[in-house]
Design an enzyme around this catalytic site. Sequence first.
Site, short mmCIF file in Angstrom:
data_model
loop_
_atom_site.label_atom_id
_atom_site.label_comp_id
_atom_site.label_asym_id
_atom_site.label_seq_id
_atom_site.Cartn_x
_atom_site.Cartn_y
_atom_site.Cartn_z
N LYS A 28 -22.28 37.47 50.93
CA LYS A 28 -21.79 38.50 50.01
C LYS A 28 -22.74 38.69 48.83
O LYS A 28 -23.01 39.82 48.43
CB LYS A 28 -20.42 38.01 49.53
CG LYS A 28 -19.67 38.85 48.59
CD LYS A 28 -18.24 38.33 48.50
CE LYS A 28 -18.15 36.91 47.93
NZ LYS A 28 -18.23 36.87 46.45
N ARG A 77 -10.16 38.60 41.52
CA ARG A 77 -9.73 37.48 42.36
C ARG A 77 -8.21 37.37 42.46
O ARG A 77 -7.71 36.63 43.31
CB ARG A 77 -10.22 36.15 41.75
CG ARG A 77 -11.62 35.78 42.14
CD ARG A 77 -11.91 34.37 41.67
NE ARG A 77 -13.34 34.18 41.50
CZ ARG A 77 -14.17 33.89 42.49
NH1 ARG A 77 -13.71 33.73 43.71
NH2 ARG A 77 -15.46 33.74 42.26
N ARG A 120 -28.37 24.00 54.35
CA ARG A 120 -29.08 24.29 53.10
C ARG A 120 -29.77 23.04 52.56
O ARG A 120 -29.22 21.95 52.61
CB ARG A 120 -28.08 24.76 52.03
CG ARG A 120 -27.57 26.15 52.26
CD ARG A 120 -26.64 26.51 51.12
NE ARG A 120 -25.98 27.78 51.35
CZ ARG A 120 -24.92 28.19 50.66
NH1 ARG A 120 -24.40 27.42 49.73
NH2 ARG A 120 -24.39 29.36 50.92
N ARG A 165 -27.43 19.57 48.67
CA ARG A 165 -26.54 19.47 47.50
C ARG A 165 -25.24 18.82 47.93
O ARG A 165 -24.76 19.05 49.04
CB ARG A 165 -26.23 20.87 46.94
CG ARG A 165 -27.35 21.50 46.16
CD ARG A 165 -26.83 22.68 45.35
NE ARG A 165 -27.94 23.37 44.70
CZ ARG A 165 -28.63 24.37 45.25
NH1 ARG A 165 -28.31 24.80 46.46
NH2 ARG A 165 -29.62 24.94 44.60
N ARG A 197 -12.83 25.14 49.81
CA ARG A 197 -13.09 26.46 49.21
C ARG A 197 -12.54 27.58 50.08
O ARG A 197 -12.04 28.58 49.56
CB ARG A 197 -14.60 26.67 49.03
CG ARG A 197 -15.14 25.81 47.91
CD ARG A 197 -16.54 26.23 47.56
NE ARG A 197 -17.08 25.35 46.53
CZ ARG A 197 -18.35 25.03 46.41
NH1 ARG A 197 -19.24 25.52 47.26
NH2 ARG A 197 -18.75 24.23 45.45
#
Length: 227
Positions: free
Chosen positions: A13, A88, A127, A161, A172
């Site tokens: 996004k 949100r 990542r 990370r 999440r």
Amino acid sequence: VIVILFGPPGSGKGTQSQALAEKHGFFKLSTGDLIRKEIAEKTPLGLEVQSIVEAGEFPDSALVNQIAEKAIVDNITKSGIVLDGYPRTMEQVNFLDKILSGLGKKIDVAICLGVDENELVRRIEGRRVCADCKTNYHVEFNPPANDGICDVCQGSNLVQRKDDTRDVLEQRLAIYNKETKPLLDYYDQKGVLTTISGMESPQEVAAMVEKILANVELDAKSTGINA
Ligand SMILES: [Zn+2]
């Protein structure tokens, strides 16, 4: 044109809203970015937010609305606004509707990027970041030229990370699904929601987004409504 992008963490996004900003000169409204900017510029609002953040709390919805309103009013004359990460909550949706109607505008289109959970895990777990110079990589989509060696600083500390794990993603996602569902229903009822697959490459997703925008502009022309 006023566009909202929805999508779970890792859906791309942010990349798509950045692309819209660059290609069409839209203002990219991300309340997270705006808050960081207010803090960096030490505005009265920034100082207020800073004291909240330093106390270990989150800025409340009223403050986030205030920041969003300022950004919208300041940028309403641009060719468009793309909203990323705001609104949100339904309270923010109602607030946003009020600001926009005061300016003679409305949400023209809400685009939701659908990506299945396994793909999100694959994107997020791959990542890597250089611990020395912070350059981002992805083991699959954007690996360094030499395995394990940073292209930029030649360091060998490419690390994951600690947030980029399946567990954190699942937490999440649960929050995203819970908070976003009512918003998607709302924009669907308004007839402005389009859901597309975010599983394709960023270029292919961008092409789908462009097609949707072209239709929105055509509609606006044919009904005589200024988008
Ligand atoms: Zn590096």
